[in-house]
Scaffold this active site. Structure first.
Site, mmCIF file in Angstrom:
data_model
loop_
_atom_site.group_PDB
_atom_site.id
_atom_site.type_symbol
_atom_site.label_atom_id
_atom_site.label_comp_id
_atom_site.label_asym_id
_atom_site.label_seq_id
_atom_site.Cartn_x
_atom_site.Cartn_y
_atom_site.Cartn_z
ATOM 1 N N GLY A 45 0.799 -1.185 -0.113
ATOM 2 C CA GLY A 45 0.008 -0.041 0.002
ATOM 3 C C GLY A 45 0.763 1.274 -0.127
ATOM 4 O O GLY A 45 0.467 2.116 -0.820
ATOM 5 N N CYS A 75 -5.621 -8.448 -5.110
ATOM 6 C CA CYS A 75 -5.027 -7.275 -4.429
ATOM 7 C C CYS A 75 -5.434 -5.968 -5.004
ATOM 8 O O CYS A 75 -5.111 -6.066 -6.269
ATOM 9 C CB CYS A 75 -3.591 -7.560 -4.194
ATOM 10 S SG CYS A 75 -2.478 -6.058 -3.602
ATOM 11 N N ASN A 76 -6.048 -5.002 -4.255
ATOM 12 C CA ASN A 76 -6.539 -3.984 -5.095
ATOM 13 C C ASN A 76 -5.413 -3.051 -5.355
ATOM 14 O O ASN A 76 -5.278 -2.435 -6.669
ATOM 15 C CB ASN A 76 -7.624 -2.920 -4.192
ATOM 16 C CG ASN A 76 -8.654 -3.722 -3.491
ATOM 17 O OD1 ASN A 76 -9.659 -3.559 -4.286
ATOM 18 N ND2 ASN A 76 -8.900 -4.570 -2.865
ATOM 19 N N THR A 77 -4.573 -3.100 -4.625
ATOM 20 C CA THR A 77 -3.131 -2.380 -4.726
ATOM 21 C C THR A 77 -2.443 -2.573 -6.020
ATOM 22 O O THR A 77 -1.871 -1.874 -6.985
ATOM 23 C CB THR A 77 -2.546 -2.150 -3.462
ATOM 24 O OG1 THR A 77 -3.201 -2.034 -2.351
ATOM 25 C CG2 THR A 77 -1.169 -1.098 -3.562
ATOM 26 N N CYS A 186 -9.499 -3.261 0.493
ATOM 27 C CA CYS A 186 -8.285 -3.839 0.383
ATOM 28 C C CYS A 186 -8.615 -5.347 0.892
ATOM 29 O O CYS A 186 -9.416 -5.345 1.828
ATOM 30 C CB CYS A 186 -7.399 -3.280 1.494
ATOM 31 S SG CYS A 186 -5.843 -4.265 2.089
ATOM 32 N N THR A 187 -8.090 -6.331 0.223
ATOM 33 C CA THR A 187 -8.539 -7.719 0.537
ATOM 34 C C THR A 187 -8.062 -8.197 1.966
ATOM 35 O O THR A 187 -8.630 -9.137 2.469
ATOM 36 C CB THR A 187 -8.008 -8.665 -0.605
ATOM 37 O OG1 THR A 187 -6.402 -8.379 -0.628
ATOM 38 C CG2 THR A 187 -8.337 -8.460 -1.832
ATOM 39 N N HIS A 188 -7.127 -7.389 2.483
ATOM 40 C CA HIS A 188 -6.879 -7.705 4.035
ATOM 41 C C HIS A 188 -8.007 -7.460 4.955
ATOM 42 O O HIS A 188 -8.226 -7.904 6.096
ATOM 43 C CB HIS A 188 -5.622 -7.014 4.361
ATOM 44 C CG HIS A 188 -4.317 -7.546 3.990
ATOM 45 N ND1 HIS A 188 -3.940 -7.268 2.719
ATOM 46 C CD2 HIS A 188 -3.554 -8.288 4.690
ATOM 47 C CE1 HIS A 188 -2.612 -7.867 2.670
ATOM 48 N NE2 HIS A 188 -2.392 -8.345 3.875
HETATM 49 N N1 DGL Z 1 -4.495 -6.588 -0.014
HETATM 50 C C1 DGL Z 1 -4.015 -5.492 -0.688
HETATM 51 C C2 DGL Z 1 -4.993 -4.660 -1.170
HETATM 52 O O1 DGL Z 1 -6.104 -5.264 -1.359
HETATM 53 C C3 DGL Z 1 -2.747 -4.613 -0.096
HETATM 54 C C4 DGL Z 1 -2.266 -4.699 1.403
HETATM 55 C C5 DGL Z 1 -0.855 -4.051 1.344
HETATM 56 O O2 DGL Z 1 0.078 -4.906 1.064
HETATM 57 O O3 DGL Z 1 -0.833 -2.886 1.554
HETATM 58 O O4 DGL Z 1 -4.967 -3.510 -1.607
#
Ligand code: DGL
Length: 258
Positions: A45, A75-77, A186-188
């Site tokens: 991110g 992962c969106n990023t 964000c997928t987290h």
């Molecule tokens: N899980 C990731 C997303 O969907 C990014 C998390 C990261 O590494 O900052 O954006």
């Protein structure tokens, strides 16, 4: 190996994409999935988009030996920074990305106020800015970067009280207003939905895109005739660049828990 038998690579900067993997496995139980998390280089991110692109392309290139039939960027990023580069590097297979569910949230709450939580990289990306332009006038979108949640999930969700305090402070500027919906961009973040809910202090609807990604993957496979049709279930293989036992154990626990 028959084309339909080849595995599907699911990629994230770390552990977050397991929230997407879980939906993919549920919708497409006969497929074989290889999940690769780049936890050694997480978080993505705050990184420069060129760096995110390089890390994403290099990570996925390492999986070429498995001859994947498709890549899902969970992962969106990484989607915002690297989908184009991945499509160029893998011109013969579908590359499916993910982006925050802002539009869906506004459709569910016309004229409402939506909190869109994502990484700084996603929020600053031209792709996200374009999405905001497209929904202009449909409601209010408050976009907030919440990098602390990524660290909380990557670290094994150790300090629940600490993350709730972090979120309360982060959201303090909006404590006197109510959000109608929260986008988990964000997928987290689905792994911290309960903590976000608790920090807000009132019930709220969450919106994320893993079901949309699973549907899109399914329909692309059907169009291309690459759906695995064998009756036996497929498999899930977990890989992580931070190749230690602890992370792999936590990966499987998250997969079971979503
Ligand atoms: N899980 C990731 C997303 O969907 C990014 C998390 C990261 O590494 O900052 O954006």
């Amino acid at each position: 190996m028959k084309h339909s038998e080849q595995p599907v690579v699911v990629f994230d900067s770390g552990l977050g994409g397991i929230s997407v993997l879980k939906k993919l496995v549920k919708e497409m139980p006969n497929e074989s999935f290889i999940y690769y998390g780049d936890s050694a280089n997480a978080p993505y991110g705050p990184k420069d988009p060129c760096e995110v692109r390089r890390l994403t392309v290099e990570s996925i290139a390492r999986l070429d030996v498995f001859q994947p039939k498709a890549i899902v960027i969970a992962c969106n990023t990484a989607t915002a920074a690297a989908q184009g580069a991945l499509e160029e590097a893998h011109p013969c297979i579908p590359v499916i990305g993910i982006e925050p569910a802002v539009q869906r949230a506004l459709q569910a709450h016309p004229g409402g106020r939506i909190l869109s939580l994502a990484t700084a990289g996603t929020l600053a990306s031209p792709r996200y800015q374009k999405q905001l332009q497209a929904v202009q006038g449909l409601g209010e979108v408050v976009s907030v970067a919440a990098p602390g949640i990524v660290g909380y999930v990557e670290g094994g969700k150790q300090d629940r009280g600490g993350i709730i305090a972090y979120l309360r402070e982060l959201l303090a500027p909006w404590q006197s207003t109510m959000f109608h919906g929260v986008v988990l961009g964000c997928t987290h973040f689905p792994f911290a939905a309960a903590e976000i809910q608790e920090a807000l202090g009132y019930p709220v609807c969450f919106y994320e895109q893993s079901d949309t990604v699973a549907r899109e993957t399914q329909s692309r496979f059907a169009q291309l005739g690459i759906t695995r049709c064998e009756e036996d279930r497929g498999s899930v293989t977990m890989m992580n660049s931070a190749n230690n036992k602890e992370i792999l154990g936590f990966v499987w626990r998250l997969f079971a828990a979503v």
